[in-house]
Scaffold this motif. Sequence first.
Motif, PDB file in Angstrom:
ATOM      1  N   GLU A 145       0.821  -1.210   0.000  1.00  0.00           N
ATOM      2  CA  GLU A 145       0.000   0.000   0.000  1.00  0.00           C
ATOM      3  C   GLU A 145       0.865   1.276   0.000  1.00  0.00           C
ATOM      4  O   GLU A 145       0.334   2.372  -0.022  1.00  0.00           O
ATOM      5  CB  GLU A 145      -0.982  -0.017   1.179  1.00  0.00           C
ATOM      6  CG  GLU A 145      -0.445   0.437   2.512  1.00  0.00           C
ATOM      7  CD  GLU A 145       0.367  -0.633   3.257  1.00  0.00           C
ATOM      8  OE1 GLU A 145       0.633  -1.695   2.671  1.00  0.00           O
ATOM      9  OE2 GLU A 145       0.750  -0.386   4.403  1.00  0.00           O
ATOM     10  N   PRO A 156       0.320   2.974  -4.573  1.00  0.00           N
ATOM     11  CA  PRO A 156      -0.206   4.325  -4.834  1.00  0.00           C
ATOM     12  C   PRO A 156       0.868   5.304  -5.301  1.00  0.00           C
ATOM     13  O   PRO A 156       0.602   6.188  -6.110  1.00  0.00           O
ATOM     14  CB  PRO A 156      -0.762   4.750  -3.466  1.00  0.00           C
ATOM     15  CG  PRO A 156      -1.036   3.472  -2.740  1.00  0.00           C
ATOM     16  CD  PRO A 156       0.032   2.525  -3.208  1.00  0.00           C
ATOM     17  N   ALA A 177      -5.996   0.208 -11.768  1.00  0.00           N
ATOM     18  CA  ALA A 177      -7.027   0.266 -10.725  1.00  0.00           C
ATOM     19  C   ALA A 177      -6.558  -0.334  -9.399  1.00  0.00           C
ATOM     20  O   ALA A 177      -6.781   0.225  -8.336  1.00  0.00           O
ATOM     21  CB  ALA A 177      -8.294  -0.439 -11.198  1.00  0.00           C
ATOM     22  N   SER A 178      -5.838  -1.472  -9.481  1.00  0.00           N
ATOM     23  CA  SER A 178      -5.476  -2.165  -8.246  1.00  0.00           C
ATOM     24  C   SER A 178      -4.426  -1.400  -7.453  1.00  0.00           C
ATOM     25  O   SER A 178      -4.128  -1.733  -6.321  1.00  0.00           O
ATOM     26  CB  SER A 178      -4.941  -3.550  -8.577  1.00  0.00           C
ATOM     27  OG  SER A 178      -3.705  -3.432  -9.240  1.00  0.00           O
ATOM     28  N   LEU A 179      -3.821  -0.402  -8.064  1.00  0.00           N
ATOM     29  CA  LEU A 179      -2.758   0.349  -7.387  1.00  0.00           C
ATOM     30  C   LEU A 179      -3.301   1.491  -6.568  1.00  0.00           C
ATOM     31  O   LEU A 179      -2.640   2.010  -5.685  1.00  0.00           O
ATOM     32  CB  LEU A 179      -1.816   0.987  -8.428  1.00  0.00           C
ATOM     33  CG  LEU A 179      -1.344   0.101  -9.552  1.00  0.00           C
ATOM     34  CD1 LEU A 179      -0.538   0.942 -10.535  1.00  0.00           C
ATOM     35  CD2 LEU A 179      -0.498  -1.017  -8.977  1.00  0.00           C
ATOM     36  N   GLN A 180      -4.496   1.915  -6.882  1.00  0.00           N
ATOM     37  CA  GLN A 180      -4.963   3.187  -6.353  1.00  0.00           C
ATOM     38  C   GLN A 180      -5.243   3.116  -4.862  1.00  0.00           C
ATOM     39  O   GLN A 180      -5.769   2.141  -4.362  1.00  0.00           O
ATOM     40  CB  GLN A 180      -6.235   3.647  -7.088  1.00  0.00           C
ATOM     41  CG  GLN A 180      -6.090   3.722  -8.600  1.00  0.00           C
ATOM     42  CD  GLN A 180      -5.017   4.679  -9.070  1.00  0.00           C
ATOM     43  OE1 GLN A 180      -4.615   5.582  -8.319  1.00  0.00           O
ATOM     44  NE2 GLN A 180      -4.540   4.497 -10.280  1.00  0.00           N
ATOM     45  N   ASP A 181      -4.907   4.180  -4.186  1.00  0.00           N
ATOM     46  CA  ASP A 181      -5.240   4.319  -2.786  1.00  0.00           C
ATOM     47  C   ASP A 181      -6.760   4.237  -2.659  1.00  0.00           C
ATOM     48  O   ASP A 181      -7.481   4.533  -3.605  1.00  0.00           O
ATOM     49  CB  ASP A 181      -4.747   5.688  -2.290  1.00  0.00           C
ATOM     50  CG  ASP A 181      -4.033   5.536  -0.965  1.00  0.00           C
ATOM     51  OD1 ASP A 181      -4.330   4.567  -0.261  1.00  0.00           O
ATOM     52  OD2 ASP A 181      -3.183   6.387  -0.666  1.00  0.00           O
ATOM     53  N   THR A 182      -7.212   3.856  -1.480  1.00  0.00           N
ATOM     54  CA  THR A 182      -8.631   3.670  -1.225  1.00  0.00           C
ATOM     55  C   THR A 182      -9.520   4.694  -1.921  1.00  0.00           C
ATOM     56  O   THR A 182     -10.476   4.352  -2.603  1.00  0.00           O
ATOM     57  CB  THR A 182      -8.874   3.815   0.293  1.00  0.00           C
ATOM     58  OG1 THR A 182      -7.981   2.939   0.923  1.00  0.00           O
ATOM     59  CG2 THR A 182     -10.297   3.509   0.634  1.00  0.00           C
ATOM     60  N   ARG A 222      -9.380   4.765  -5.740  1.00  0.00           N
ATOM     61  CA  ARG A 222      -9.910   3.536  -6.329  1.00  0.00           C
ATOM     62  C   ARG A 222     -11.380   3.701  -6.704  1.00  0.00           C
ATOM     63  O   ARG A 222     -11.845   3.194  -7.698  1.00  0.00           O
ATOM     64  CB  ARG A 222      -9.744   2.412  -5.295  1.00  0.00           C
ATOM     65  CG  ARG A 222     -10.365   1.097  -5.658  1.00  0.00           C
ATOM     66  CD  ARG A 222      -9.461   0.324  -6.614  1.00  0.00           C
ATOM     67  NE  ARG A 222      -9.937  -1.044  -6.780  1.00  0.00           N
ATOM     68  CZ  ARG A 222     -10.861  -1.404  -7.668  1.00  0.00           C
ATOM     69  NH1 ARG A 222     -11.374  -0.513  -8.470  1.00  0.00           N
ATOM     70  NH2 ARG A 222     -11.241  -2.663  -7.765  1.00  0.00           N
ATOM     71  N   PHE A 223     -12.130   4.422  -5.848  1.00  0.00           N
ATOM     72  CA  PHE A 223     -13.549   4.608  -6.149  1.00  0.00           C
ATOM     73  C   PHE A 223     -13.896   6.078  -6.347  1.00  0.00           C
ATOM     74  O   PHE A 223     -15.050   6.485  -6.272  1.00  0.00           O
ATOM     75  CB  PHE A 223     -14.404   3.941  -5.062  1.00  0.00           C
ATOM     76  CG  PHE A 223     -14.202   2.449  -5.026  1.00  0.00           C
ATOM     77  CD1 PHE A 223     -14.743   1.648  -6.015  1.00  0.00           C
ATOM     78  CD2 PHE A 223     -13.422   1.869  -4.046  1.00  0.00           C
ATOM     79  CE1 PHE A 223     -14.522   0.273  -6.019  1.00  0.00           C
ATOM     80  CE2 PHE A 223     -13.202   0.498  -4.039  1.00  0.00           C
ATOM     81  CZ  PHE A 223     -13.750  -0.308  -5.025  1.00  0.00           C
ATOM     82  N   MET A 240     -13.498   7.722   1.359  1.00  0.00           N
ATOM     83  CA  MET A 240     -14.154   6.779   2.238  1.00  0.00           C
ATOM     84  C   MET A 240     -14.297   7.367   3.649  1.00  0.00           C
ATOM     85  O   MET A 240     -13.363   7.957   4.181  1.00  0.00           O
ATOM     86  CB  MET A 240     -13.369   5.472   2.312  1.00  0.00           C
ATOM     87  CG  MET A 240     -14.086   4.434   3.154  1.00  0.00           C
ATOM     88  SD  MET A 240     -13.141   2.912   3.303  1.00  0.00           S
ATOM     89  CE  MET A 240     -13.543   2.101   1.761  1.00  0.00           C
ATOM     90  N   GLN A 241     -15.463   7.194   4.234  1.00  0.00           N
ATOM     91  CA  GLN A 241     -15.717   7.669   5.584  1.00  0.00           C
ATOM     92  C   GLN A 241     -15.625   6.513   6.579  1.00  0.00           C
ATOM     93  O   GLN A 241     -15.517   5.358   6.186  1.00  0.00           O
ATOM     94  CB  GLN A 241     -17.092   8.343   5.662  1.00  0.00           C
ATOM     95  CG  GLN A 241     -17.277   9.456   4.636  1.00  0.00           C
ATOM     96  CD  GLN A 241     -16.274  10.588   4.823  1.00  0.00           C
ATOM     97  OE1 GLN A 241     -16.058  11.070   5.923  1.00  0.00           O
ATOM     98  NE2 GLN A 241     -15.639  11.012   3.734  1.00  0.00           N
TER      99      GLN A 241
END
Lengths: 107, 849
Positions: free
Chosen positions: B524, B528, B548-553, B556-557, B561-562
Amino acid sequence: MSWTTICKLDDILPNTGVAALIDETQVAIFRVNDAIYALANKDPFSNANVLSRGIVCSIQGTLVVASPIYKQHFSLEAGKCLEDDSVSIASYEARTEGDSVQIRISH
Amino acid sequence: MTDKQRLLIVGNGPVGHQFIESIVESGQSDQFDITVIGEEPRHAYDRVHLTAWFETREAASLNMVKEGFYQDNGITALSNEKVITIDRDAKIASTDKGQQYAYDKLILSTGSFPFVPPVPGHDRKNCFVYRTIEDLEAITAAAANAKVGAVVGGGLLGLEAAKAIKDLGLKTHVIEFAPRLMAVQVDEGGGALLRRKIEDLGVSVHTQKNTQQIIDGDECVHKLQFADGAELETDILVFSAGIRPQDALARQCELDVGERGGIVINDSCQTSDPAIYAIGECALWGGRIYGLIAPGWDMARVAADHVLGGIEQKTFTGADMSTKLKLMGVDVASIGDAHATTAGAKCYTFIDEKAEVYKKIVVTNDGQHLLGAVLIGEANDYGTLLQFALNKITLPEQPEGMILPSLDGSAGVGLGVDALPDVAQICSCNNVSKGDLCAAVQGGAMTVGDLKACTKAATTCGGCTALVGQVLNAELTKMGVEVNTDLCEHFPYTRQEIYHLVRVGEIKSFDELLEKHGSGHGCEICKPTAASILASCWNDYILEPKHASLQDTNDRFLANMQKNGTYSVVPRMAGGEVTPDGLIAVGQVAKKYNLYTKITGGQRVDLFGATLDQLPRIWEELISAGFESGHAYGKSLRTVKSCVGSTWCRYGVQDSVGKAIDLENRYKGLRSPHKLKMAVSGCTRECAEAQSKDVGVIATEKGWNLYLCGNGGMKPRHADLFASDIDTDTMIKYIDRFLMFYVRTADRLQRTSVWMENLEGGLNYLRKVIIDDSLGICADLEAEMEHVVDTYQCEWKTTVENPEKVKQFRSFVNADKSDKEIVFIQERGQIRPASEAEKIADTDLIAVA
Ligand code: SRM
Ligand SMILES: Cc1cc2nc3c(=O)[nH]c(=O)nc-3n(C[C@H](O)[C@H](O)[C@H](O)COP(=O)(O)OP(=O)(O)OC[C@H]3O[C@@H](n4cnc5c(N)ncnc54)[C@H](O)[C@@H]3O)c2cc1C
Ligand code: SF4
Ligand code: FES
């Protein structure tokens, strides 16, 4: 319990995970090259169902997923937390049958 | 009654304060009753950096006294109070407030006052000196209604005052009695070049001008009449014609004073009365006044040691008056015998008229040792030359090599720091020797930052920073320390090295990078980082399967994220501008999906509580209402804040909103080592807080002032003024180069502020790279930025247009549902995540919309 077919292998991008719902259980399924691993989706540190969205890594040879919330690592094989010996999460049997991904949850 | 010794300090300037700090540092302050009395309205502040007051216009930024310092150490500190008499027999000082203070030991640290030549008219209104914060406030207030300003005195402080007046937007003159500027420090050749450089900056220089009287002007407030018949009109006038020691108290109580002023002291800093010490600019030692901070601090340490009983047997033995400074952006340095007055001294001079550089060294008759030096326009070698002079290090065979540029590009004559004795003073401001630094390194200091923190070296004028770094490296190498800067276990490289491997090897994917230069699967940290570098270089869509699989949380989307696994959604509102329809559309989306809605600190709207599967639907609606991704999730440009600017504001001088929108649209999507923030203010009132941003722009009458490397967050840092009054094209050019240089060279998660503080040479070096193109890379940097700008895409638009991509956002790969465990509670009319306890209690829970 028997094997449940979840999806096609192609539904999971290489080196990423997806979440699946098996009855009421949320499972995080990871694809590393063509191998499949399954863990509980719930991150025990935040109680959020997010592990399927973590980054897949290798730490000193062990394949792990990093929680997207507070970044602890869980081994893909056994669900052990690398940062805290006392914590581990459920791991499930996983396999591919042809191009299908299958999981077995034994209660 | 206490049996503690009573210490009374008169004058709370930098030197008086250093005295108190030395006592406290000794750990024995509880043996004393300490009182300090100062006549200024505030406690000690950093007079050396007085001019920096203009950057913030806040006195607090110059504060030298740590919060709670007096209370914690039981010190009585009085301000706004002036000692007017001393009764030496009774050992009592009396103040203008009618108070009396008894002492056992008295320390005079009354400093000096600016000399104002007694020409008729010197006391007219709008005539100032340049010594205190109040002086600067008064000058600023007067400048608001003035067009022209003049400074009498072309010495160090005079030029500093001239710069301040220029920055206030006035036409500026400097008037000097001597035939050249900075006559004390600089020789004739250097003076001529300095003059040219100062004139290039738009300041008129008048030398050999003897002011006879000041009368009413015709165009301006004042008219100055000179002995040679010439005249000059100005609205405000600042006198900077030298300083005089503040020895009034010493005269009143009949201590010995020098013929031309100054309180006579011995090597222990005692005056002719052994119970009274004098330190700093009011003291006369060996027939000399020292008008610099470092000798004052030395005296303070000596006096403190003496008061403590002479534990360390410190004595004051004079001080070196070498100086290096930056005057109006021009490097000026002078070392030792700059005027070659030593018998038999020989000079070498190098002048480069094109680059406007002047260098002179003065060596002994036998050519063995360095006596002095003058450097103008470029003073990088100051530290090295100073060490040669101070430590009488034998010069190389051909001493001229020390100032000649190396034509083959090889490094100039460096001073192996190994050549320095342990006693060599590396930081004169804080009296730190090479030995002190080495001891600190052995004690665990690993970076220049560590050394600054534990030895104070390089924390005042900064002139010694390069040398401190060299000592650090030499010592670390000696200790056999190999600093591991590897990114992670998968890549034995720094981020900067990986950047170059990617760029030079034209590597387009993580797998390729791992295969060629790494090992294992990655993690991780490296994934990224690689994703960010690949994006900075090639700017592909970041959710391509191979990326895509490299991206930080969050990347990635494409959302943040909360804590409960839901996401926040932030549409871009460039410059903070949004139409009523836009606001309504955002409101409707928020309402439909029942999202918590909040205005962010970045001038836009954040919608919280969206589940993974809702994201593409929400974005489809936002995009059709004209919005784009706000990249709140990326290590990339966040927002360009703006103030309303000249379009509406009565003070604005430029269209700050328009400029902010342009900048945001230019740099949106750029992936970088850490997030980037910018702001544009319409005038110096700075309502957009641009000086706390990585890139800050403030409108001026003539263009824009560009500030770089500011930061809010955990460790706030004011941005540095990088260039003034530049036009829009120049500004964009500089920002392009700056950002790409940062992207190329910074470490992972290093904001521009930290990056710049770790750049050897700091702001100056950055100016050279970006403005003077000293590395010859500017064309590349611009082209690389142009590529990023030209290949911009709204990541959300690309995503929602592609059903395959949208599939990635399903909450469950095998069920068309949302996560049932995500539940909310109503609060102040909106949702918030339910706590674990609330989930168990199971009352009033709200499910996903
Ligand atoms: C939403 C917002 C707070 C708000 O409700 O106002 C916010 C929210 C977060 N900030 Fe912030 N910051 C927000 C403005 C700021 C500001 C103010 C500004 O930009 O003017 C600052 C100080 C200025 C600065 O950065 O220099 C700020 C300094 C930080 C920092 C500390 C950075 C530092 O260098 O010290 C972090 C932590 C980090 O990035 O490592 C952080 C990190 C975060 C994260 C990403 C933390 C996280 O990982 O969950 C938060 C997630 C945002 C989300 O879920 O959408 N946020 N954050 C603001 C979003 C602005 C926007 O429109 O994009
Ligand atoms: C614009 C500017 C730039 C400078 N740049 C540099 C530089 O680059 N490098 C450098 O080395 N030096 C520089 N200096 C000089 C440096 O600031 C001084 O050497 C330093 O301030 C001296 O400290 P001090 O404590 O002796 O005196 P001061 O700073 O003058 O402090 C003395 C204090 O005593 C107070 N006081 C006086 N009499 C009484 C009384 N009777 N009762 C109560 N209080 C009293 C005064 O009000 C004052 O607050 C600069 C100075 C200025 C003004
Ligand atoms: S910075 Fe200046 S122009 Fe902008 S709103 Fe404030 S006062 Fe007006
Ligand atoms: S010499 Fe001034 S900070 Fe070191």
